[in-house]
Design an enzyme around this catalytic site. Structure first.
Site, PDB file in Angstrom:
ATOM      1  CB  CYS A   1      -0.934  -0.012   1.218  1.00 14.62           C
ATOM      2  SG  CYS A   1      -2.305   1.173   1.084  1.00 14.62           S
TER       3      CYS A   1
ATOM      4  CB  CYS B   1      -1.779   4.670   3.767  1.00 14.72           C
ATOM      5  SG  CYS B   1      -1.545   3.077   4.570  1.00 14.72           S
TER       6      CYS B   1
ATOM      7  CE  LYS C   1      -7.316  -1.409   5.230  1.00 15.99           C
ATOM      8  NZ  LYS C   1      -6.026  -1.000   4.642  1.00 15.99           N
TER       9      LYS C   1
ATOM     10  CE  LYS D   1      -6.324  -3.696   8.825  1.00 15.18           C
ATOM     11  NZ  LYS D   1      -5.115  -3.141   8.173  1.00 15.18           N
TER      12      LYS D   1
END
Length: 319
Positions: free
Chosen positions: A114, A116, A189, A242
């Site tokens: 990812c 982020c 998610k 998640k």
């Protein structure tokens, strides 16, 4: 019918128990920071640390001694920019993966995929105005996946929830010869408040807005199932839900709809709530922990990604 008959003797209770836990069920998340000789404690997550590679290798030695051979790596870079450049060239996760595989070749190293943690805005990809550009983000996700595959990663775990993400990554990996490298998709998610402590340790809080345009709405059960089944069609090898604890109905829905291995991520907020409740003496910590882990397996999970993994190894060894 007297159902108590098979509960009267402890050996019989063990014999007829329907759900069991094994240390092989667990994957342990680790946070590697691009510094030297650093082991930073995280106030909101007791016993969790940001670790430089030196301390990360010490941690892996302890894990091997406990019988834990599976880790999930997250990176905390030395610098951030708008497109997460530090994830694409000699990244901290790639260096950590290489170091672990060199020192502990028996370790199975999964890598979070990812942006982020690597962007200065804290969102999961390339921005177009105030929103993440889905298809531009796919391109750099493919570059990051290839970079991590070349570092020796055993599994790629994309977490950005971009549309068509799995199909694109599978194509990139296959065309580069990594057709045997599995993908564990964060396939369902949710945009959850349970992630708060994680953002402290990963330093990934968005600088503006939220992630609700790409992460799942917690109120949507049917859409949650569609997300995972779509990733299965695109080529995911393992699916994931998640967070775990508040979404066990979704875990069961996916388990009944798919034959793929299914993981749950026992996230930071769930972890910290149990830790602080145990510290306050309001629960029997070990019993509640075991009950929680059994609930994940009973709902249908095959793999449990949890910050409790080391504790569970100790508990399972002594029971």
């Amino acid at each position: 019918m007297r159902l108590r008959r098979t509960r009267m003797h402890p050996v019989m209770r063990d014999m007829v128990r329907e759900t069991s836990l094994d240390i092989a069920d667990f994957m342990y998340p680790l946070f590697v920071i691009d510094e030297q000789n650093v082991k930073n404690p995280i106030a909101s997550m007791p016993d969790v640390y940001q670790m430089s590679i030196e301390y990360l290798l010490e941690e892996c030695r302890e894990l091997v001694e406990l019988g834990i051979y599976s880790v999930l790596l997250f990176g905390i870079p030395a610098y951030k920019d708008a497109k997460g450049s530090s994830a694409l060239d000699n990244s901290i996760v790639a260096r950590a993966t290489h170091a672990i595989k060199t020192r502990f070749p028996q370790m199975f190293v999964a890598v979070d995929l990812c942006f982020c943690e690597y962007t200065d805005h804290g969102h999961c990809g390339i921005l177009d105005g105030g929103s993440v550009d889905n298809d531009a983000t796919l391109e750099i996700l493919g570059l990051q996946a290839l970079h991590l595959a070349q570092s020796g990663a055993d599994l790629i775990a994309p977490s950005g929830m971009m549309d068509k993400m799995i199909a694109h990554l599978r194509k990139v990996l296959d065309e580069s010869g990594f057709y045997n490298l599995p993908i564990m998709s964060y396939s369902t998610k949710f945009a959850s408040a349970y992630y708060g402590p994680f953002r402290d340790v990963a330093q990934s809080t968005p600088s503006f807005g939220d992630r609700k345009t790409y992460q799942e709405d917690g109120a949507n059960r049917r859409e949650a199932l569609r997300e995972s089944l779509n990733d299965e069609k695109e080529g995911a090898d393992i699916l994931m839900v998640k967070p775990a604890l508040a979404y066990l109905d979704i875990v069961r829905d996916i388990r009944e709809a798919s034959l793929l291995p299914l993981a749950v991520y026992n996230v930071s907020g769930e972890y910290s709530m149990l830790k602080y409740a145990g510290k306050a003496g309001v629960i029997d910590y070990e019993r509640v922990l075991l009950e929680t882990m059994i609930s994940f397996k009973r709902a249908g999970a095959d793999i449990i990604i949890s910050y409790h993994s080391k504790e569970m190894a100790h508990i399972l060894k002594t029971r």
